[in-house]
Structure formats: C-alpha cells, structure tokens
Design an enzyme around this catalytic site. Structure first.
Site, mmCIF file in Angstrom:
data_model
loop_
_atom_site.group_PDB
_atom_site.id
_atom_site.type_symbol
_atom_site.label_atom_id
_atom_site.label_comp_id
_atom_site.label_asym_id
_atom_site.label_seq_id
_atom_site.Cartn_x
_atom_site.Cartn_y
_atom_site.Cartn_z
ATOM 1 N N HIS A 166 55.119 23.888 63.112
ATOM 2 C CA HIS A 166 54.591 23.415 61.824
ATOM 3 C C HIS A 166 54.105 24.563 60.938
ATOM 4 O O HIS A 166 53.874 24.381 59.747
ATOM 5 C CB HIS A 166 53.452 22.421 62.077
ATOM 6 C CG HIS A 166 53.184 21.479 60.947
ATOM 7 N ND1 HIS A 166 53.602 21.711 59.654
ATOM 8 C CD2 HIS A 166 52.527 20.297 60.909
ATOM 9 C CE1 HIS A 166 53.207 20.713 58.869
ATOM 10 N NE2 HIS A 166 52.561 19.843 59.613
ATOM 11 N N ASP A 392 72.789 10.668 60.537
ATOM 12 C CA ASP A 392 73.950 10.199 61.306
ATOM 13 C C ASP A 392 74.825 11.405 61.644
ATOM 14 O O ASP A 392 75.431 12.017 60.772
ATOM 15 C CB ASP A 392 74.723 9.167 60.478
ATOM 16 C CG ASP A 392 75.905 8.574 61.224
ATOM 17 O OD1 ASP A 392 76.272 9.099 62.295
ATOM 18 O OD2 ASP A 392 76.475 7.593 60.718
#
Length: 450
Positions: A166, A392
């Site tokens: 992060h 996807d």
C-alpha cells in the site's frame, strides 16, 4: 462442529505447491522513483489484500495465461516488480532493475472447496489462507516483493489472492493494474490506458521518514506480545451487506426527501449510503449521546490537486477526510444532518486543504495508524466506482470479490460495486462482535439490503 466450522477447517488446509517469480517480459534497465508525501503515511500499514474467485476447470492453463499476461503487463507497471529502498537520510523510493526478483506467484491447492463455498458473506478470517502476506507491513517491501499473487486451485475454479504494498499504490491504481492485466490476458496487444508513473509531478518534496521497526510498532503490539497484558481488543466480526439497486434508491430518496434550505446540491449515492451506515453502526454500538463518533473516507485526490493529475496516475493519491459529531446529534437528527456534514467535509477538501495537509506532514512526518481513523469511527475504503466485477482474464467475470484480513479494525468498511451491477453496492463491514450482532438485528438497516 457446525457445517460452517467444518468448512472453515477445510479452508485452513490449503496446500502450497510451489513459488515462482515473474518479471517484466523484456529488460527495462534500472528505474527509480521517489515515494512522495501521498505515499509515505501508509508505510506502517499492512499490505492491501484482495481476493477474486473465478469458475473454471482448466487450472494449469489459467495459471499459464496469468503468468504470461503478468510478464507483459509488468513492462508498463514495472514498479510493482520492484522493491522499496531508502537512502541514508531515510528517503524512500521504489526501485526496479533487471536483477530484481519481480512479482511473487504462489501456486496452491484446495480442490475440496467449491466456488460457491466462498460466498461473499463468509468472514475474511475464513478466507485468509487463500491470500498471501497476512499481517505483513508495507515497510517489509524493503525485503519482499511489492506484489504477491496466490493462485489456488478449487474444485470448480480458481481463487486469486493478491497482496499489494500500500506504500506504492492506492485503490484506483490497484484496479487500473488489474484491469490492464486482464486486458492483456484476454488478447489485447497492449494496455489501453498507460500508467502515469512520475510521482514527483504531483509532489517533489524530499521527506525523511524515520519509523519504528516492526517489533516496536504499536500497531503490531497486540500480536507480538509487547502490548499491555491487561488490554485485549474485543473480537471483530465481518459481514458483507448487499445493497440492491432498489435499496440504494430508497436510502438516497429518504436522505434527499427534505433538502437543506441553504441550496446545497442533492446528496450523492455515496453520501446517502455513508450516513445510513454511520447512523446505524453508531446505534449498534450503543454509544452514549455525548460520545463522539467519526466518519472517515479516503478520498481520491487526482482531480482535487492543482494541477489535476490523470486518473491513470500510478501511486497513492488519496487523503483521509474526517467528520466528527456526537452520537446523540447524529442519531436523533434526521439523516440529512449527518449527510450534510459528510458532504461539506468532502467539498472543503480542495487543492488548498490538500496542500496544507501535505505541508503539515512534511514538517512533522507521521505514519498512519488504525487509531488515527478516529474514535468510534466508521471508516470507508475502496469505492463502488472500481470495476471489480469487470476483471475478466478470458474465462469470465469473478464470482466473488473480497478484501483480506489486513488493515481491518472496528468500523472499517470496504465498498464494492455489487455483482448484479447497476447501482448495487456491497458493503464489507468489520465491527466488534456485539455491535455486529445488533446491526444484523436492526430491521431498519437490514430491511434496506434484502
């Protein structure tokens, strides 16, 4: 033992088969970029974890395609294949060269688990064996990969657990990378939106950031034995509350039913859902009327800074925005009272406020701790704008998207676009167990999400 407990025991038996590393597909030479003021507060938080679960029976082919696509996409997102570095003045940077290990890829097996077993309402603690780097601090990026991917074979699919450092990227950059990786795997010859990699264009101040090593970090005290033996944090529970389009419309309509007389613009979907959660969580905590409660949101500042940065800016470009009031005022007033406070706080966080926050940090650098989110807080991370269910890789959209156990605390909320699409939103909420039990029984709250 209950069926749920049996299922959790099974998930804990995930078998690690092997580990490899993936580098950019072509040599790039040495690259370096200094971390800037927007990145540094997160050095002492944990790696940010995500889990995407896909259906499919061709595990080996899926893994091969993912690795090939990862090598290709890292040519543009090479910072994720690098390491953190710091000089003698404790100025941090992200560095890459062709000898760097690259992204860690772990292959694992849990073939007794079905995709449907990993339903979105299962607690993150149940899923933790499917996601790498539990409890690992971002500062460990000095010695570890900045991205670790665990690909676990399920009975009828694949669980993709990810741990992102992060200190080098926020949610916007995370999902930009994930979407780009999916595009490459799906057959596109190149990334459609290139990452904007020069962080110094948004801030060019060198910041010397001394921070305590992990064993002296108060944030980790409860897990390493240095905490006050008498202080034990109450156990947390997590649940995903699914807000349908109709529920979102109902909440938004209710908050906007009595518009403020000062001519303020209508409350947004986010502001409406935010105050709905803030009010009901506050009630579930059974706070006294005079107790303070804080609402915190980590806002994307790309279009707020001067000059604005593109959405493709790669790094952290977020800041926490705080709203505080008493529990009595929040819950006894109509919802537009709290919504108006949230709206004003967000609108006031303009380029001038961001600049002042940065200067304050640079004068006295302070790494972010969970407690900094505020007392009795409801703290929102992630965003329903992120295209999480559009990732996807060539075998269909994910069945489930979740966060892991890292960076969870009492009042932490992760918002995701609902799987059903449109205006639906999933809210992954962590609360002290008693408060969660009361929230689940709160008919005005739960009724909205049926």
């Amino acid at each position: 033992m209950t069926p749920e407990a049996d299922k959790q025991e099974e998930i804990m038996k995930v078998k690690i088969n092997g580990k490899s590393h993936v580098k950019p597909s072509k040599k790039l030479g040495r690259r370096e970029c200094r971390l800037v003021t927007f990145d540094l507060p997160y050095i002492a938080l944990h790696y940010n974890q995500k889990l995407l679960v896909y259906k499919g029976n061709e595990y080996e082919d899926m893994v091969g395609k993912l690795k090939d696509g990862l090598g290709a996409v890292l040519e543009d997102f090479y910072q994720l294949a690098g390491k953190l570095a710091k000089d003698e003045d404790w100025v941090f940077s992200v560095e890459y060269d062709d000898d760097t290990e690259g992204v860690e890829v772990v292959e694992a097996n849990a073939e007794w688990i079905n995709v449907e077993d990993l339903d979105a309402e299962v607690g993150a603690s149940t899923l933790k064996e499917l996601i790498p780097y539990n409890g690992i601090l971002n500062s460990e990026g000095l010695h570890r990969p900045l991205l670790s991917v665990q690909l676990t074979k399920l009975k009828d699919g694949l669980a993709m657990g990810l741990a992102f450092n992060h200190a080098i990227l926020d949610g916007t950059s995370t999902w930009h990378f994930m979407s780009s990786w999916a595009q490459i795997c799906s057959g596109l010859p190149s990334v459609t939106v290139m990452p904007f990699l020069d962080r110094t264009k948004v801030r060019n101040t060198k910041v010397k950031l001394h921070h305590p090593p992990p064993d002296q970090d108060p944030q980790n005290a409860s897990s390493n034995g240095t905490a006050d033996a008498e202080h034990v944090d109450p156990p947390l529970r997590e649940r995903v509350f699914k807000f349908s389009e109709s529920a979102i419309d109902k909440i938004k309509s209710k908050v906007n039913s009595d518009p403020p007389p000062d001519g303020s613009k209508p409350f947004s979907t986010f502001q409406s859902l935010a105050v709905h959660m803030w009010r009901h969580v506050t009630q579930a905590r059974q706070l006294k009327p005079e107790d303070y409660t804080v609402f915190t949101v980590f806002a994307n500042c790309r279009q707020r800074v001067d000059p604005p940065m593109p959405e493709s800016y790669f790094g952290n470009l977020i800041q926490a925005i705080f709203t505080v009031t008493s529990a009595g005022l929040l819950t006894m007033n109509p919802p537009e009272f709290g919504a108006s406070m949230i709206q004003k706080a967000i609108e006031m966080h303009d380029a001038k406020a961001i600049e002042e926050r940065n200067k304050q940090f640079e004068r006295s650098p302070k790494i972010f701790r969970f407690k900094d989110a505020g007392v009795n807080c409801v703290s929102v991370g992630s965003s329903p704008r992120f295209p999480v269910y559009e990732v996807d890789f060539g075998w269909g959209k994910p069945e489930t998207v979740r966060s892991g156990i890292n960076n969870k605390f009492d009042g932490m909320v992760y918002l995701y676009r609902g799987k059903s699409g449109g205006r639906s939103i999933d809210a992954e909420i962590s609360l002290e167990a008693g408060a969660m039990e009361r929230l689940e029984k709160d008919e005005e709250f739960v009724l909205e999400v049926k």
